[in-house]
Design an enzyme around this catalytic site. Structure first.
Site: not given
Length: 425
Positions: A261, A276, A348, A351, A390
């Site tokens: 990403r 991230r 987070e 999801s 994560r």
């Protein structure tokens, strides 16, 4: 993608749903374009009817020896006009398609109305936030001190937002991956797949990453290829353009892949550490289900993702995303947030979403009952099960000791050759 018939027949409902999401879509522009499209198609149908009648009159004139030259001349003009209108209709269809591709999904009626993540309600929690009798350190300080995480060498070879893992940290990343795959395939009966991590534009469009999120993706120069941001893209598109057997549903897959990403929209957030990165590893869960079962299956899928954290003994909470925080393609989403002592916050880690038939319509994924006459669009679901990096952050920060060592969760020790604690050298 929304059903064009639904949008046309329920304009006010669509407007209200998009307003709840805060989506800036020009519905007036869509209405005008759709009206123009219907007017052109109506004229084409009228002209084609006139052409068919004229053709019959020409045939009749020829049979009776009459003069059909005037009728034939008129036919030429009709054909030219029909051709021009067909081209105009095709152009309008392309514009309508582009507008539909830009429209987000309609939130399920159960989704709470809100403007931002501040309005997301907590559904449930597991465990209590980890507290220490000493000042908590974050995973960057711990990982670097234990010689497992190296950001400087990663920056030398790749740039910012990359990491090199070595020794115990590399082993922990691999252990977490294998543990997650074993749990989902053995306990939850997902079928493991290993898809390509390079996909084409059609696949990215099928799951909703394109055209809206092009800036957040990595595209291979001068090609039609993209690096995947999540295994959701290739796994969902495994069945693009296919009609599945109804008796095969639910069809459940899990996949481990690297993900890429550009983080174009992150604006400097989480620049420190593993939270991230431009490249990270993830285990993804993807389900293809009957429409009437999809919300039950979403609850199951969320539970499957939670099972990883429960097995690792990591505190977490589940929140329900409000309309203003909902992802583009999702009709309903639960976020799972793990407790990170180094940040003194929940963050987070997964999801879990129900897209209903939004992705299936874009990708052309249907199902058919055995012996049935017609087919219908499947509902697609997906969720991280989990983001591996994560999860490593959570393991390191929750397992830290005062001397800088890190305790390995018991469930991972068989995957780490029995290692129970990483100690400073």
């Amino acid at each position: 993608m929304l059903d064009i018939r639904f949008v046309r027949n329920n304009p006010e409902k669509v407007r209200e749903a998009l307003a709840k999401r805060g989506a800036a879509i020009d519905m007036g522009g869509y209405d005008a374009l759709d009206a123009k499209r219907r007017a052109v198609i109506s004229e084409v149908e009228e002209l084609k009817a006139r052409r068919n009648q004229a053709s019959k009159e020409v045939a009749q004139a020829k049979r009776t020896g009459g003069d059909a030259s005037a009728i034939i001349e008129g036919l030429a003009g009709l054909s030219e006009r029909i051709k021009a209108l067909d081209e105009e209709a095709a152009a309008i269809d392309a514009e309508v398609q582009d507008l539909l591709l830009a429209m987000p999904n309609i939130p399920h009626e159960s989704v709470p109305v809100g403007k931002s993540e501040a309005d997301n309600p907590v559904v449930r929690t597991f465990g209590e936030p980890t507290r220490f009798s000493f000042p908590a350190r974050d995973h960057v300080d711990l990982g670097v001190a234990l010689h497992g995480i190296d950001f400087e060498r990663a920056a030398k070879i790749s740039g910012a937002r990359f990491a090199v893992l070595s020794g115990w940290a590399a082993a922990l990343e691999r252990a977490l991956t294998q543990f997650m795959l074993d749990l989902h395939t053995r306990s939850h009966c997902y079928r493991e797949v290993m898809p390509p991590v390079i996909v084409n534009t059609r696949a990215m469009t099928g799951t909703g990453q394109l055209p809206k999120f092009a800036a957040d993706l990595f595209k291979l120069a001068e090609t039609d290829y993209w690096l995947i941001p999540t295994a959701e893209v290739p796994v969902t598109n495994l069945y693009a353009g296919e009609t599945l057997a109804a008796e095969a549903l639910p069809l459940d897959h899990c996949a481990f892949t690297p993900c890429f990403r550009s983080e174009a929209g992150s604006y400097g957030r989480d620049t420190r550490g593993l939270i991230r990165l431009h490249q990270f590893n993830k285990v993804e869960l993807v389900r293809f289900v009957r429409p009437e079962e999809s919300y039950q299956r979403l609850e199951e899928l969320t539970g499957h993702a939670e099972a990883v954290l429960k097995a690792l003994g990591l505190p977490y909470r589940v929140i329900e995303l409000c309309t203003g925080d909902l992802g583009f393609s999702a009709a309903k989403t639960y976020d799972i947030e793990v407790w990170l002592p180094g940040q003194n916050a929940y963050r987070e880690i997964s999801s879990c979403s129900n897209f209903e038939d939004f992705q299936a319509r874009r990708a052309g994924i249907r199902f058919k009952e055995k012996g049935g006459k017609g087919s219908a669009l499947v509902h697609t679901l997906n969720g991280s099960g989990l983001a591996v990096g994560r999860t490593m952050v959570a393991v390191i920060e929750n397992g830290q000791q005062e001397d800088g060592s890190v305790v390995i969760p018991e469930a991972l020790r068989p995957y780490m050759g029995g290692l129970d604690i990483v100690r400073p050298v």
